[in-house]
Design a protein around this motif. Structure first.
Motif, PDB file in Angstrom:
ATOM      1  N   ARG A 191      35.393  47.790  72.044  1.00 31.98           N
ATOM      2  CA  ARG A 191      35.620  46.900  70.899  1.00 31.98           C
ATOM      3  C   ARG A 191      35.825  47.702  69.618  1.00 31.98           C
ATOM      4  O   ARG A 191      36.698  47.394  68.799  1.00 31.98           O
ATOM      5  CB  ARG A 191      34.434  45.952  70.726  1.00 31.98           C
ATOM      6  N   LEU A 192      35.029  48.742  69.454  1.00 31.02           N
ATOM      7  CA  LEU A 192      35.116  49.555  68.242  1.00 31.02           C
ATOM      8  C   LEU A 192      36.405  50.368  68.203  1.00 31.02           C
ATOM      9  O   LEU A 192      36.915  50.674  67.120  1.00 31.02           O
ATOM     10  CB  LEU A 192      33.895  50.476  68.147  1.00 31.02           C
ATOM     11  N   SER A 193      36.938  50.705  69.366  1.00 23.85           N
ATOM     12  CA  SER A 193      38.210  51.437  69.392  1.00 23.85           C
ATOM     13  C   SER A 193      39.348  50.539  68.918  1.00 23.85           C
ATOM     14  O   SER A 193      40.283  50.998  68.255  1.00 23.85           O
ATOM     15  CB  SER A 193      38.499  51.973  70.799  1.00 23.85           C
ATOM     16  N   VAL A 194      39.271  49.239  69.243  1.00 23.86           N
ATOM     17  CA  VAL A 194      40.281  48.284  68.782  1.00 23.86           C
ATOM     18  C   VAL A 194      40.252  48.190  67.258  1.00 23.86           C
ATOM     19  O   VAL A 194      41.291  48.025  66.612  1.00 23.86           O
ATOM     20  CB  VAL A 194      40.043  46.894  69.416  1.00 23.86           C
ATOM     21  N   GLU A 195      39.060  48.318  66.673  1.00 18.81           N
ATOM     22  CA  GLU A 195      38.912  48.260  65.216  1.00 18.81           C
ATOM     23  C   GLU A 195      39.280  49.573  64.540  1.00 18.81           C
ATOM     24  O   GLU A 195      39.284  49.663  63.315  1.00 18.81           O
ATOM     25  CB  GLU A 195      37.469  47.897  64.853  1.00 18.81           C
ATOM     26  N   ASP A 243      46.372  52.228  51.019  1.00 14.33           N
ATOM     27  CA  ASP A 243      47.548  51.501  50.533  1.00 14.33           C
ATOM     28  C   ASP A 243      47.574  50.083  51.110  1.00 14.33           C
ATOM     29  O   ASP A 243      47.835  49.103  50.395  1.00 14.33           O
ATOM     30  CB  ASP A 243      48.831  52.235  50.934  1.00 14.33           C
ATOM     31  N   VAL A 244      47.305  49.984  52.415  1.00 17.22           N
ATOM     32  CA  VAL A 244      47.290  48.674  53.063  1.00 17.22           C
ATOM     33  C   VAL A 244      46.154  47.820  52.506  1.00 17.22           C
ATOM     34  O   VAL A 244      46.329  46.629  52.217  1.00 17.22           O
ATOM     35  CB  VAL A 244      47.147  48.825  54.594  1.00 17.22           C
ATOM     36  N   ARG A 245      44.988  48.433  52.334  1.00 14.55           N
ATOM     37  CA  ARG A 245      43.848  47.673  51.826  1.00 14.55           C
ATOM     38  C   ARG A 245      44.129  47.128  50.425  1.00 14.55           C
ATOM     39  O   ARG A 245      43.791  45.978  50.119  1.00 14.55           O
ATOM     40  CB  ARG A 245      42.597  48.554  51.792  1.00 14.55           C
ATOM     41  N   VAL A 295      41.401  42.438  56.576  1.00  9.80           N
ATOM     42  CA  VAL A 295      40.553  43.011  55.522  1.00  9.80           C
ATOM     43  C   VAL A 295      39.302  43.634  56.131  1.00  9.80           C
ATOM     44  O   VAL A 295      38.878  44.728  55.735  1.00  9.80           O
ATOM     45  CB  VAL A 295      40.175  41.939  54.475  1.00  9.80           C
ATOM     46  N   GLN A 296      38.704  42.953  57.098  1.00 15.45           N
ATOM     47  CA  GLN A 296      37.505  43.497  57.737  1.00 15.45           C
ATOM     48  C   GLN A 296      37.813  44.825  58.431  1.00 15.45           C
ATOM     49  O   GLN A 296      37.029  45.775  58.355  1.00 15.45           O
ATOM     50  CB  GLN A 296      36.936  42.494  58.738  1.00 15.45           C
ATOM     51  N   GLU A 297      38.953  44.892  59.100  1.00 23.06           N
ATOM     52  CA  GLU A 297      39.303  46.119  59.816  1.00 23.06           C
ATOM     53  C   GLU A 297      39.563  47.277  58.855  1.00 23.06           C
ATOM     54  O   GLU A 297      39.076  48.392  59.073  1.00 23.06           O
ATOM     55  CB  GLU A 297      40.524  45.873  60.706  1.00 23.06           C
ATOM     56  N   VAL A 298      40.327  47.028  57.782  1.00 24.37           N
ATOM     57  CA  VAL A 298      40.622  48.140  56.869  1.00 24.37           C
ATOM     58  C   VAL A 298      39.386  48.526  56.059  1.00 24.37           C
ATOM     59  O   VAL A 298      39.213  49.697  55.712  1.00 24.37           O
ATOM     60  CB  VAL A 298      41.813  47.829  55.929  1.00 24.37           C
ATOM     61  N   SER A 306      35.263  52.792  55.116  1.00 22.29           N
ATOM     62  CA  SER A 306      33.908  53.344  55.184  1.00 22.29           C
ATOM     63  C   SER A 306      33.901  54.625  56.002  1.00 22.29           C
ATOM     64  O   SER A 306      33.238  55.607  55.659  1.00 22.29           O
ATOM     65  CB  SER A 306      32.949  52.321  55.804  1.00 22.29           C
ATOM     66  N   LEU A 307      34.663  54.626  57.085  1.00 23.26           N
ATOM     67  CA  LEU A 307      34.774  55.809  57.936  1.00 23.26           C
ATOM     68  C   LEU A 307      35.442  56.951  57.177  1.00 23.26           C
ATOM     69  O   LEU A 307      35.003  58.107  57.236  1.00 23.26           O
ATOM     70  CB  LEU A 307      35.595  55.452  59.176  1.00 23.26           C
ATOM     71  N   ILE A 308      36.482  56.634  56.438  1.00 22.77           N
ATOM     72  CA  ILE A 308      37.208  57.647  55.666  1.00 22.77           C
ATOM     73  C   ILE A 308      36.312  58.265  54.597  1.00 22.77           C
ATOM     74  O   ILE A 308      36.314  59.482  54.384  1.00 22.77           O
ATOM     75  CB  ILE A 308      38.469  57.016  55.035  1.00 22.77           C
TER      76      ILE A 308
END
Length: 242
Positions: A62-66, A92-94, A159-162, A167-169
């Motif tokens: 599931r986390l890989s899909v995100e 840019d997308v966010r 929005v949730q995905e980006v 946060s990861l970035i």
């Protein structure tokens, strides 16, 4: 009770437990306990959380899909490690997505929604200087609250995905900053939305996200044992924590 009904009843705890495993790992990534590039061995995670490797594998899928986890054949799973170029693309997308969010909400927030946002900002205030990871999580949740309030399921999902990717970035390229700026800008956003000033809301959001993106510098990687890093998240989800 029929066999079918009995089977459905037995499946509920598994589903709930699977969700807890997913949330524990996801939160550990979002709060930067598990840093980019870190290996995610199913056996160690399962041992720490007190669950089977199957549930861990489902959560990692599931986390890989995100975009939070990378799955490589014969190499297993690891926390995603975005390049600087990918990081720029994500921001840019966010920025474009969140402009749509505030544009659609300007002048349309209900009194209850305003109260919800203001209550959340007070929680952000309380977390300042007390818990870095909690501040990170609350800041991201503010943006997710806004996207949920649009009522646009597709926009909310993106929005949730980006937001998660950002946060990861920041875990990889971010540098320390004052959370006071973010909280202040969140208040400015709420006021602009209450007034129905879409242009001001978009300007505040642009400035806010540009400031976040500007904090990109290479950060040291964490080499601590994954079981120790997952322990507090296991406890929060009611899972085993040795």
């Amino acid at each position: 009770m029929s066999a079918k009904a009995s089977g459905a009843h037995r499946a509920e705890p598994k589903g709930s437990r699977a969700q807890s495993v997913y949330r524990a790992i996801r939160r550990a990534i979002i709060e930067q306990a598990l840093r980019p590039g870190m290996k995610l061995p199913e056996d160690s995670i399962g041992e720490q959380l007190g669950v089977s490797r199957t549930l861990v594998r489902e959560a990692l899928g599931r986390l890989s899909v995100e975009g939070l986890v990378e799955l490589k054949p014969n190499k297993g799973a690891s926390v995603a490690y975005p390049t600087l170029e990918e990081a720029r693309d994500v921001f840019d997308v966010r920025r474009s997505l969140e402009r749509l969010v505030v544009q659609s909400l300007a002048g349309r927030l209900t009194a209850q929604q305003v109260t919800t946002l203001e209550t959340h900002v007070r929680l952000e205030d309380e977390a300042q200087g007390r818990d870095g990871p909690e501040s990170i999580r609350l800041a991201g949740e503010f943006h997710i609250l806004l996207s949920e309030m649009t009522g646009n399921a597709l926009l909310d999902r993106y929005v949730q995905e980006v937001s998660s990717r950002c946060s990861l970035i920041l875990a990889l390229y971010g540098r320390p900053h004052s959370s006071e700026c973010a909280v202040s800008e969140h208040r400015q956003l709420i006021e602009a939305l209450k007034r129905g000033d879409a242009e001001e809301a978009m300007a505040v959001m642009d400035h806010h996200l540009e400031a976040v993106a500007a904090r990109a510098v290479l950060a040291p990687r964490n080499s601590a044992d994954i079981r120790d890093l997952l322990a507090p998240f296991a406890r929060k989800e009611g899972l085993k924590s040795s």
